[in-house]
Scaffold this active site. Sequence first.
Site, mmCIF file in Angstrom:
data_model
loop_
_atom_site.group_PDB
_atom_site.id
_atom_site.type_symbol
_atom_site.label_atom_id
_atom_site.label_comp_id
_atom_site.label_asym_id
_atom_site.label_seq_id
_atom_site.Cartn_x
_atom_site.Cartn_y
_atom_site.Cartn_z
ATOM 1 N N HIS A 194 4.480 4.163 7.478
ATOM 2 C CA HIS A 194 3.543 5.295 7.538
ATOM 3 C C HIS A 194 2.489 4.978 8.605
ATOM 4 O O HIS A 194 1.413 4.480 8.300
ATOM 5 C CB HIS A 194 2.889 5.460 6.154
ATOM 6 C CG HIS A 194 2.099 6.718 5.993
ATOM 7 N ND1 HIS A 194 2.084 7.427 4.813
ATOM 8 C CD2 HIS A 194 1.281 7.386 6.832
ATOM 9 C CE1 HIS A 194 1.302 8.480 4.949
ATOM 10 N NE2 HIS A 194 0.797 8.477 6.159
ATOM 11 N N ARG A 204 -0.492 5.433 10.961
ATOM 12 C CA ARG A 204 -1.653 6.330 11.014
ATOM 13 C C ARG A 204 -2.306 6.171 12.382
ATOM 14 O O ARG A 204 -2.156 5.126 13.030
ATOM 15 C CB ARG A 204 -2.637 5.977 9.900
ATOM 16 C CG ARG A 204 -2.113 6.332 8.523
ATOM 17 C CD ARG A 204 -3.195 6.205 7.466
ATOM 18 N NE ARG A 204 -2.818 6.884 6.227
ATOM 19 C CZ ARG A 204 -2.065 6.329 5.281
ATOM 20 N NH1 ARG A 204 -1.613 5.101 5.422
ATOM 21 N NH2 ARG A 204 -1.773 7.011 4.193
ATOM 22 N N HIS A 243 -2.537 0.011 9.459
ATOM 23 C CA HIS A 243 -1.409 -0.615 8.756
ATOM 24 C C HIS A 243 -0.307 -0.867 9.796
ATOM 25 O O HIS A 243 -0.440 -1.748 10.614
ATOM 26 C CB HIS A 243 -0.890 0.289 7.629
ATOM 27 C CG HIS A 243 -1.943 0.811 6.713
ATOM 28 N ND1 HIS A 243 -1.998 2.111 6.289
ATOM 29 C CD2 HIS A 243 -2.994 0.199 6.123
ATOM 30 C CE1 HIS A 243 -3.024 2.283 5.477
ATOM 31 N NE2 HIS A 243 -3.651 1.134 5.362
ATOM 32 N N GLU A 293 6.904 8.299 7.620
ATOM 33 C CA GLU A 293 6.072 9.349 7.041
ATOM 34 C C GLU A 293 4.751 9.441 7.776
ATOM 35 O O GLU A 293 4.279 8.469 8.360
ATOM 36 C CB GLU A 293 5.850 9.118 5.538
ATOM 37 C CG GLU A 293 5.749 7.689 5.100
ATOM 38 C CD GLU A 293 5.333 7.502 3.670
ATOM 39 O OE1 GLU A 293 6.132 7.842 2.794
ATOM 40 O OE2 GLU A 293 4.234 6.969 3.433
ATOM 41 N N THR A 317 -5.344 6.470 1.289
ATOM 42 C CA THR A 317 -3.902 6.663 1.148
ATOM 43 C C THR A 317 -3.676 8.158 0.946
ATOM 44 O O THR A 317 -4.635 8.901 0.745
ATOM 45 C CB THR A 317 -3.338 5.826 -0.030
ATOM 46 O OG1 THR A 317 -1.933 6.018 -0.113
ATOM 47 C CG2 THR A 317 -3.991 6.203 -1.355
ATOM 48 N N HIS A 360 4.687 7.518 -4.664
ATOM 49 C CA HIS A 360 3.248 7.250 -4.815
ATOM 50 C C HIS A 360 2.962 6.735 -6.217
ATOM 51 O O HIS A 360 3.235 7.410 -7.197
ATOM 52 C CB HIS A 360 2.357 8.458 -4.521
ATOM 53 C CG HIS A 360 1.209 8.065 -3.630
ATOM 54 N ND1 HIS A 360 0.180 7.289 -4.067
ATOM 55 C CD2 HIS A 360 0.982 8.294 -2.312
ATOM 56 C CE1 HIS A 360 -0.646 7.075 -3.056
ATOM 57 N NE2 HIS A 360 -0.187 7.656 -1.975
ATOM 58 N N ASP A 361 2.454 5.517 -6.259
ATOM 59 C CA ASP A 361 2.039 4.870 -7.515
ATOM 60 C C ASP A 361 3.184 4.626 -8.491
ATOM 61 O O ASP A 361 2.942 4.425 -9.674
ATOM 62 C CB ASP A 361 0.911 5.665 -8.188
ATOM 63 C CG ASP A 361 -0.330 5.696 -7.314
ATOM 64 O OD1 ASP A 361 -1.007 4.675 -7.211
ATOM 65 O OD2 ASP A 361 -0.586 6.749 -6.683
ATOM 66 N N HIS A 418 2.857 -0.099 -2.508
ATOM 67 C CA HIS A 418 1.746 -0.895 -3.029
ATOM 68 C C HIS A 418 2.144 -1.782 -4.219
ATOM 69 O O HIS A 418 1.911 -2.995 -4.207
ATOM 70 C CB HIS A 418 0.590 0.034 -3.411
ATOM 71 C CG HIS A 418 -0.627 -0.680 -3.854
ATOM 72 N ND1 HIS A 418 -1.522 -1.243 -2.965
ATOM 73 C CD2 HIS A 418 -1.083 -0.978 -5.085
ATOM 74 C CE1 HIS A 418 -2.484 -1.839 -3.634
ATOM 75 N NE2 HIS A 418 -2.253 -1.694 -4.923
HETATM 76 N N1 PXP Z 1 4.972 8.440 -0.249
HETATM 77 C C1 PXP Z 1 3.961 8.765 0.588
HETATM 78 C C2 PXP Z 1 4.009 10.082 1.273
HETATM 79 C C3 PXP Z 1 2.911 7.871 0.820
HETATM 80 O O1 PXP Z 1 1.918 8.209 1.656
HETATM 81 C C4 PXP Z 1 2.914 6.617 0.185
HETATM 82 C C5 PXP Z 1 1.821 5.647 0.456
HETATM 83 O O2 PXP Z 1 1.787 5.315 1.794
HETATM 84 C C6 PXP Z 1 3.989 6.330 -0.677
HETATM 85 C C7 PXP Z 1 4.993 7.257 -0.878
HETATM 86 C C8 PXP Z 1 4.084 5.028 -1.396
HETATM 87 O O3 PXP Z 1 3.054 4.943 -2.339
HETATM 88 P P1 PXP Z 1 2.730 3.554 -3.017
HETATM 89 O O4 PXP Z 1 2.218 2.648 -1.944
HETATM 90 O O5 PXP Z 1 1.701 3.900 -4.061
HETATM 91 O O6 PXP Z 1 4.009 3.051 -3.621
#
Ligand code: PXP
Length: 237
Positions: A43, A45, A50, A70, A100, A190-191, A214
């Site tokens: 990802h 930015r 990162h 992404e 994030t 995410h999470d 993460h």
């Molecule tokens: N999907 C997207 C669109 C994200 O921006 C992120 C974090 O960069 C993730 C998935 C992964 O999330 P996590 O780091 O909480 O596993």
Amino acid sequence: MTKLSVNINKIATLRNARGGNVPDVQKAAVDCETFGAEGITVHPRPDERHIRYSDVLLLRPLITTEFNIEGNPIKEFMDLVLKVKPHQVTLVPDAHDAITSNAGWDTTKSFSFLTEIVEELRSKGIRSSIFIGTDLRDIENAAKIGADRIELYTEPYASQYTKDREAAIKPFLEATNIARNNGLGVNAGHDLSLDNLAFFHETIPWIEEVSIGHALISDALYLGLKKAIQSYKSCLK
Ligand code: PXP
């Protein structure tokens, strides 16, 4: 089968803390694949805090599984992905200063913008995925926009999981069914963690791909990267 795509941004964050090349992001990506990851996610930015744009170029020839990039499709991002041509681009509406990603697209507001971007990606043979929440309108719009997939923003699931996991998963199950009825593939991310992933997968086994960063990289501090990836893959069996 739900594929595990490992988001390696956190490895770059650790490297950037010292300015050298430790840990080696390219080696980590290859190792993740060797240890069983079915995809690598980055990802980039604009502030490159990162993953750097140059990392993305260097990673491209090394990735033998699925490469997912992404980010917010600003000009620099689009120039990069059209050059790199990954298997998939996940469009994320994150602000420059967001710690994030913290929300999906408002697809009504961004309908024509996203339609143009998705078309551009398709013309280069790149699969598109739109990062959204579980709102019915957003899902139907994603199909009309012509996206190949959506990625469901799973933070609301993760944060409600310990309190009431049945209630937490319900909107995601509904959203996934609606997406499939509209011809969309469904990713999620995410999470997601070792605590909440197995239930997510048991309830919605037809999710195409989860992208996890993460929690997985944090677990690797205790388990090692190989064991961490294997543990996440066990949740997807
Ligand atoms: N999907 C997207 C669109 C994200 O921006 C992120 C974090 O960069 C993730 C998935 C992964 O999330 P996590 O780091 O909480 O596993």
